[in-house]
Design a protein around this motif. Sequence first.
Motif, PDB file in Angstrom:
ATOM      1  N   VAL A   1       1.013  -1.048   0.025  1.00 21.56           N
ATOM      2  CA  VAL A   1      -0.124   0.108   0.041  1.00 21.56           C
ATOM      3  C   VAL A   1       0.845   1.359  -0.083  1.00 21.56           C
ATOM      4  O   VAL A   1       1.857   1.279   0.665  1.00 21.56           O
ATOM      5  CB  VAL A   1      -0.952  -0.017   1.295  1.00 21.56           C
ATOM      6  N   LYS A   2       0.482   2.177  -0.839  1.00 13.09           N
ATOM      7  CA  LYS A   2       0.951   3.364  -0.910  1.00 13.09           C
ATOM      8  C   LYS A   2       0.578   4.594   0.358  1.00 13.09           C
ATOM      9  O   LYS A   2      -0.696   4.220   0.679  1.00 13.09           O
ATOM     10  CB  LYS A   2       0.798   4.124  -1.902  1.00 13.09           C
ATOM     11  N   PRO A   3       1.211   5.204   0.952  1.00  7.87           N
ATOM     12  CA  PRO A   3       2.652   5.453   0.755  1.00  7.87           C
ATOM     13  C   PRO A   3       3.514   4.358   1.107  1.00  7.87           C
ATOM     14  O   PRO A   3       3.218   3.552   2.069  1.00  7.87           O
ATOM     15  CB  PRO A   3       3.256   6.573   1.403  1.00  7.87           C
ATOM     16  N   PHE A   4       4.702   3.951   0.551  1.00 11.83           N
ATOM     17  CA  PHE A   4       5.385   2.948   0.790  1.00 11.83           C
ATOM     18  C   PHE A   4       6.245   2.933   1.958  1.00 11.83           C
ATOM     19  O   PHE A   4       6.825   3.917   2.296  1.00 11.83           O
ATOM     20  CB  PHE A   4       6.365   2.412  -0.495  1.00 11.83           C
ATOM     21  N   GLN A   5       6.177   1.694   2.739  1.00  5.65           N
ATOM     22  CA  GLN A   5       7.136   1.665   4.001  1.00  5.65           C
ATOM     23  C   GLN A   5       7.973   0.633   3.481  1.00  5.65           C
ATOM     24  O   GLN A   5       7.772  -0.458   3.121  1.00  5.65           O
ATOM     25  CB  GLN A   5       6.025   1.108   4.892  1.00  5.65           C
ATOM     26  N   ALA A   6       9.447   0.977   3.717  1.00  3.95           N
ATOM     27  CA  ALA A   6      10.348   0.206   3.192  1.00  3.95           C
ATOM     28  C   ALA A   6      10.347  -1.088   3.765  1.00  3.95           C
ATOM     29  O   ALA A   6      10.499  -2.145   2.773  1.00  3.95           O
ATOM     30  CB  ALA A   6      11.680   0.777   3.549  1.00  3.95           C
ATOM     31  N   ASP A   7      10.248  -1.522   4.910  1.00  2.00           N
ATOM     32  CA  ASP A   7      10.260  -2.759   5.513  1.00  2.00           C
ATOM     33  C   ASP A   7       9.159  -3.560   4.950  1.00  2.00           C
ATOM     34  O   ASP A   7       9.228  -4.955   4.815  1.00  2.00           O
ATOM     35  CB  ASP A   7      10.091  -2.720   7.076  1.00  2.00           C
ATOM     36  N   ARG A   8       7.949  -3.170   4.483  1.00  2.00           N
ATOM     37  CA  ARG A   8       6.725  -3.772   4.045  1.00  2.00           C
ATOM     38  C   ARG A   8       7.014  -4.114   2.801  1.00  2.00           C
ATOM     39  O   ARG A   8       6.838  -5.248   2.153  1.00  2.00           O
ATOM     40  CB  ARG A   8       5.517  -3.080   4.207  1.00  2.00           C
ATOM     41  N   VAL A   9       7.868  -3.245   1.909  1.00  2.00           N
ATOM     42  CA  VAL A   9       8.068  -3.575   0.604  1.00  2.00           C
ATOM     43  C   VAL A   9       9.061  -4.727   0.389  1.00  2.00           C
ATOM     44  O   VAL A   9       9.021  -5.766  -0.234  1.00  2.00           O
ATOM     45  CB  VAL A   9       8.558  -2.257  -0.134  1.00  2.00           C
ATOM     46  N   ILE A  10      10.100  -4.688   1.355  1.00  2.00           N
ATOM     47  CA  ILE A  10      11.274  -5.814   1.373  1.00  2.00           C
ATOM     48  C   ILE A  10      10.668  -7.109   1.781  1.00  2.00           C
ATOM     49  O   ILE A  10      10.718  -8.005   1.186  1.00  2.00           O
ATOM     50  CB  ILE A  10      12.260  -5.269   2.169  1.00  2.00           C
ATOM     51  N   GLU A  11       9.664  -6.991   2.638  1.00  2.00           N
ATOM     52  CA  GLU A  11       9.154  -8.209   3.292  1.00  2.00           C
ATOM     53  C   GLU A  11       8.358  -8.893   2.298  1.00  2.00           C
ATOM     54  O   GLU A  11       8.340 -10.100   2.054  1.00  2.00           O
ATOM     55  CB  GLU A  11       8.355  -7.904   4.356  1.00  2.00           C
ATOM     56  N   ALA A  12       7.385  -8.090   1.537  1.00  2.00           N
ATOM     57  CA  ALA A  12       6.743  -8.749   0.488  1.00  2.00           C
ATOM     58  C   ALA A  12       7.462  -9.227  -0.502  1.00  2.00           C
ATOM     59  O   ALA A  12       7.462 -10.248  -1.207  1.00  2.00           O
ATOM     60  CB  ALA A  12       5.873  -7.608  -0.184  1.00  2.00           C
ATOM     61  N   ILE A  13       8.531  -8.737  -0.933  1.00  2.00           N
ATOM     62  CA  ILE A  13       9.740  -9.086  -2.070  1.00  2.00           C
ATOM     63  C   ILE A  13      10.324 -10.285  -1.555  1.00  2.00           C
ATOM     64  O   ILE A  13      10.349 -11.303  -2.562  1.00  2.00           O
ATOM     65  CB  ILE A  13      10.255  -7.862  -2.647  1.00  2.00           C
ATOM     66  N   LYS A  14      10.663 -10.239  -0.593  1.00  2.00           N
ATOM     67  CA  LYS A  14      11.416 -11.520  -0.079  1.00  2.00           C
ATOM     68  C   LYS A  14      10.449 -12.694   0.033  1.00  2.00           C
ATOM     69  O   LYS A  14      11.055 -13.778  -0.481  1.00  2.00           O
ATOM     70  CB  LYS A  14      12.421 -11.447   1.210  1.00  2.00           C
ATOM     71  N   LYS A  15       9.232 -12.291   0.427  1.00  2.00           N
ATOM     72  CA  LYS A  15       8.339 -13.544   0.591  1.00  2.00           C
ATOM     73  C   LYS A  15       7.961 -14.089  -1.015  1.00  2.00           C
ATOM     74  O   LYS A  15       7.894 -15.312  -0.916  1.00  2.00           O
ATOM     75  CB  LYS A  15       7.154 -12.949   1.431  1.00  2.00           C
ATOM     76  N   THR A  16       7.839 -13.314  -1.743  1.00  2.00           N
ATOM     77  CA  THR A  16       7.446 -13.597  -2.919  1.00  2.00           C
ATOM     78  C   THR A  16       8.773 -14.353  -3.883  1.00  2.00           C
ATOM     79  O   THR A  16       8.318 -15.425  -4.469  1.00  2.00           O
ATOM     80  CB  THR A  16       6.832 -12.557  -3.909  1.00  2.00           C
ATOM     81  N   LEU A  17       9.725 -13.836  -3.616  1.00  2.00           N
ATOM     82  CA  LEU A  17      10.683 -14.443  -4.438  1.00  2.00           C
ATOM     83  C   LEU A  17      11.449 -15.679  -3.795  1.00  2.00           C
ATOM     84  O   LEU A  17      12.075 -16.572  -4.509  1.00  2.00           O
ATOM     85  CB  LEU A  17      12.092 -13.436  -4.396  1.00  2.00           C
ATOM     86  N   ASP A  18      11.244 -15.991  -2.382  1.00  2.00           N
ATOM     87  CA  ASP A  18      11.752 -17.191  -1.884  1.00  2.00           C
ATOM     88  C   ASP A  18      10.973 -18.576  -2.236  1.00  2.00           C
ATOM     89  O   ASP A  18       9.784 -18.585  -2.503  1.00  2.00           O
ATOM     90  CB  ASP A  18      11.813 -17.108  -0.323  1.00  2.00           C
TER      91      ASP A  18
END
Length: 120
Positions: free
Chosen positions: A103-120
């Motif tokens: 969700v915008k505005p982006f929160q860095a930790d949430r962005v990274i968490e979503a990306i790590k979860k998706t890529l793993d």
Amino acid sequence: MGKKILVVDDAAFMRMMIKDILTKNGYEVVAEAQDGVQAIEKYKELQPDLVTMDITMPEMDGITALKEIRKLNPNAKVIMCSAMGQQAMVIDAIQAGAKDFIVKPFQADRVIEAIKKTLD
């Protein structure tokens, strides 16, 4: 080698923000697109590991672009980005195959968490 990410948003400021978060965390932003049509072209050309996709954009919205990308690659990893109050669209996106949403505005930790979860 960092994972390759395509950043799609019609607002240059939002692309810059998410790109900043990603590069600081060791990801490589291979391209940016400002609408769904560009997103599909860049996806075909670059085959990124992951796409962050805005929902509301001119030319072609993010959900339509998501569906098109998943036709090209059923295993495509796409995380949708939306402003507050777009819950119905988020549900549509998940049903269309999005792996997560931020969700915008982006929160860095949430962005990274979503990306790590998706890529793993």
